[in-house]
Design a protein around this motif. Structure first.
Motif, short mmCIF file in Angstrom:
data_model
loop_
_atom_site.label_atom_id
_atom_site.label_comp_id
_atom_site.label_asym_id
_atom_site.label_seq_id
_atom_site.Cartn_x
_atom_site.Cartn_y
_atom_site.Cartn_z
N THR A 1 -4.91 7.29 5.40
CA THR A 1 -5.37 6.48 4.27
C THR A 1 -4.88 5.05 4.41
N LEU A 2 -3.63 4.89 4.79
CA LEU A 2 -3.05 3.57 4.98
C LEU A 2 -3.80 2.79 6.07
N VAL A 3 -4.09 3.45 7.18
CA VAL A 3 -4.80 2.78 8.28
C VAL A 3 -6.19 2.34 7.84
N VAL A 4 -6.92 3.20 7.15
CA VAL A 4 -8.26 2.84 6.67
C VAL A 4 -8.19 1.65 5.72
N ASP B 1 0.82 -1.22 0.00
CA ASP B 1 0.00 0.00 0.00
C ASP B 1 0.85 1.27 0.00
N LEU B 2 1.95 1.26 0.74
CA LEU B 2 2.84 2.44 0.74
C LEU B 2 3.48 2.65 -0.62
N ARG B 3 3.90 1.58 -1.25
CA ARG B 3 4.51 1.72 -2.58
C ARG B 3 3.50 2.32 -3.56
N THR B 4 2.26 1.85 -3.50
CA THR B 4 1.21 2.38 -4.37
C THR B 4 0.95 3.85 -4.06
N LEU B 5 0.82 4.16 -2.78
CA LEU B 5 0.55 5.52 -2.35
C LEU B 5 1.67 6.47 -2.80
N LEU B 6 2.91 6.07 -2.58
CA LEU B 6 4.05 6.90 -2.96
C LEU B 6 4.15 7.05 -4.47
N ASP C 1 2.94 11.72 4.68
CA ASP C 1 2.41 12.69 5.63
C ASP C 1 1.26 12.06 6.43
N SER C 2 0.66 12.84 7.32
CA SER C 2 -0.37 12.29 8.20
C SER C 2 -1.60 11.84 7.42
#
Length: 78
Positions: free
Chosen positions: A45-48, A10-15, A39-40
């Motif tokens: 978004t990651l938590v959801v 998810d972080l890779r996609t988000l970034l 950022d926050s």
């Protein structure tokens, strides 16, 4: 798939979506003020997303402090 694997994905996609650089994400990777442009809002978004994928809600009773990808993964069962 482990919670840490989901966080990595998810972080890779988000970034990628925000045009930021990605690299190795491990349990010790800081999520804020670390090597990546997170950022926050990205963390929220990651938590959801993790809550939707796992069905777990570790923040239902309030915020739980975490700093690294591994600490967040532990909140979602490792």
């Amino acid at each position: 798939m482990t919670a840490l694997d989901m966080i990595r994905e998810d972080l890779r996609t988000l970034l990628h979506d925000k045009g930021a650089q990605t690299g190795e994400i491990n349990a010790d990777t800081p999520l804020l003020n670390g090597p990546y442009d997170i950022d926050s809002l990205d963390l929220a978004t990651l938590v959801v997303t993790l809550e939707e994928k796992t069905g777990l809600t570790p923040f239902a009773n309030g915020f739980v402090l975490f700093h690294t990808a591994g600490e967040l993964a532990a909140l979602f069962g490792g």
